[in-house]
Design an enzyme around this catalytic site. Sequence first.
Site, short mmCIF file in Angstrom:
data_model
loop_
_atom_site.label_atom_id
_atom_site.label_comp_id
_atom_site.label_asym_id
_atom_site.label_seq_id
_atom_site.Cartn_x
_atom_site.Cartn_y
_atom_site.Cartn_z
N ARG A 73 55.04 21.20 -9.44
CA ARG A 73 54.50 21.29 -10.80
C ARG A 73 54.40 22.73 -11.26
O ARG A 73 54.11 23.64 -10.46
CB ARG A 73 53.11 20.70 -10.85
CG ARG A 73 53.15 19.17 -11.03
CD ARG A 73 51.79 18.59 -11.09
NE ARG A 73 50.85 19.43 -10.40
CZ ARG A 73 49.59 19.59 -10.77
NH1 ARG A 73 49.13 18.99 -11.85
NH2 ARG A 73 48.78 20.36 -10.07
N SER B 118 51.48 24.54 -0.23
CA SER B 118 50.61 23.78 0.68
C SER B 118 51.24 23.48 2.03
O SER B 118 51.51 22.32 2.38
CB SER B 118 50.17 22.51 -0.02
OG SER B 118 49.59 22.86 -1.24
N ASP C 17 46.57 24.28 -0.98
CA ASP C 17 45.96 23.31 -1.91
C ASP C 17 44.48 23.05 -1.62
O ASP C 17 43.70 22.75 -2.52
CB ASP C 17 46.76 21.98 -1.96
CG ASP C 17 47.04 21.39 -0.60
OD1 ASP C 17 46.67 22.01 0.43
OD2 ASP C 17 47.67 20.31 -0.54
C1 BGC Z 1 49.83 21.33 5.34
C2 BGC Z 1 48.61 21.97 4.70
C3 BGC Z 1 48.22 21.22 3.44
C4 BGC Z 1 48.09 19.75 3.72
C5 BGC Z 1 47.74 18.94 2.48
C6 BGC Z 1 49.63 19.83 5.50
O1 BGC Z 1 50.81 19.25 5.96
O2 BGC Z 1 50.08 21.91 6.59
O3 BGC Z 1 48.83 23.33 4.43
O4 BGC Z 1 47.00 21.74 2.97
O5 BGC Z 1 49.31 19.25 4.25
O6 BGC Z 1 48.70 19.09 1.48
#
Ligand code: BGC
Length: 474
Positions: free
Chosen positions: A105, A166, A219
């Site tokens: 996004r 994320s 995130d």
């Molecule tokens: C990632 C994290 C992320 C989480 C939720 C995980 O697979 O390693 O960095 O915060 O997913 O999106």
Amino acid sequence: MASRVEQFPEWIQVDGKWKRKSDHFRRNISMENFSVDSVLDALHLNLDALQDIQGRMHSDMVKGLGAASNKAAVVKMFPTYVRSLPDGSENGDFFALDLGGSNFRVLLVKLRDGNVEMKSKVYKIATEIMTGTGENLFNYIADCLAEFKKEQGLEGKDLPLGFTFSFPCRQNGLNSASLVTWTKGFSATGVVDQDVAKLLSEACKRRNVNLDIIAVVNDTTGTLMSCAHADSNCYVGLIIGTGTNACYMEALDEVELWNGDKGEPKQTIINMEWGAFGDDGSIEDIRTDFDRELDKITLNQGKQLYEKMISGMYLGEISRQAILKLAKEKLLFNGVVSAELQKPWAFESKFLTDIEKDVSTDGLVCREILRQLNCRDTMEDVTVVRAICSAVSTRAAKLVTAGLAAVIKKMGRKTLTIGVDGSLYKYHPRFHPLMDTFTRELVPEARVKYMLSEDGSGKGAALIAAVAVRLTGK
Ligand code: BGC
């Protein structure tokens, strides 16, 4: 302990009412009770087990925060360099980018004295982009940003930007973060160990797009920031979506790894990356054959084992594995598995949410899903599949809460708001109530409120950029 353990039975819906699974199965299923129960029992975690998991998570947090022990720790506890929460005085226009799953996004966020106005556009990330080259992935992101700017009439404009990325990253500062490993089905080459802000800048240069990256954000951190904007008692951010992870505000004294400025505020948000909990074998005793079968078909085998028991990307496949096992024992579908259901990932996590939302006696939704998958759908089959979905999602909610209990105890706050985002938490009908119940059991001494974050990752990234701009007067 037996009586307390009883407070955590597995529940299923029968005739629109919740019943204890064990009661229902002993009375109503005219098949080898033992076998159906044994599959469901493997997924059951009692209160003792949860307290134990909570303790293990706590030890792993301490290990991750320790300067000497961090290297061997699987829960990495990355300091984020985000040290101040929003105070409502953040103002201005910001761009945010949000990459973390199959959708990407771009957002334009306008902050005006505590009010937030957002415009955003979602772009699909095709599997070929997720698993191709890093250069293509970042080119695609730059193209989407360029298109969005044009549509908003902001072509050539250089607004400060927060990049929500994320995946597990080691932060080198607020606007620089190196990817440690991919998760959630991504494997784009040439990105691991690289600074993702730099890769984005290079792609924007290639595409002639102006860019002013102020912050690279996880995130969870975005969610914490966006909830803290509305509730000043929010100190934890949690994601239960495609993946799972949590972050929280930690005192600098506890962060031996900290190599940044030691002045006020003596705190920093820690991105736990708790999805990797168990990657050192510490939760083997609670993993089941279904979890092991699922792991075999993932891109990151042996990694993110806690995440793989909890998050939306995986719950459907765990359920499918349990269904296959029962079918093999001739306890489902008369032993016949349709070609459709034999396909890995054929039983989507969304099915769990839909099936559990349906409180009708005859499980019409489950029946319809089984039909789509070309499976037999007798009343008994439907009841067993519903029970499996319920057991898989209940276990996930318990495990998340055990992890959170470790965080809450570590923080030692008596009242606390936890900001939560993610499709599984948002749309699954029982996740939130189950987490409430288990939280009261595991941390009765604390008053914990879960707050749904509306658009945490995008808004949060802009808020982080805004706080940084406010603090540095940039
Ligand atoms: C990632 C994290 C992320 C989480 C939720 C995980 O697979 O390693 O960095 O915060 O997913 O999106």
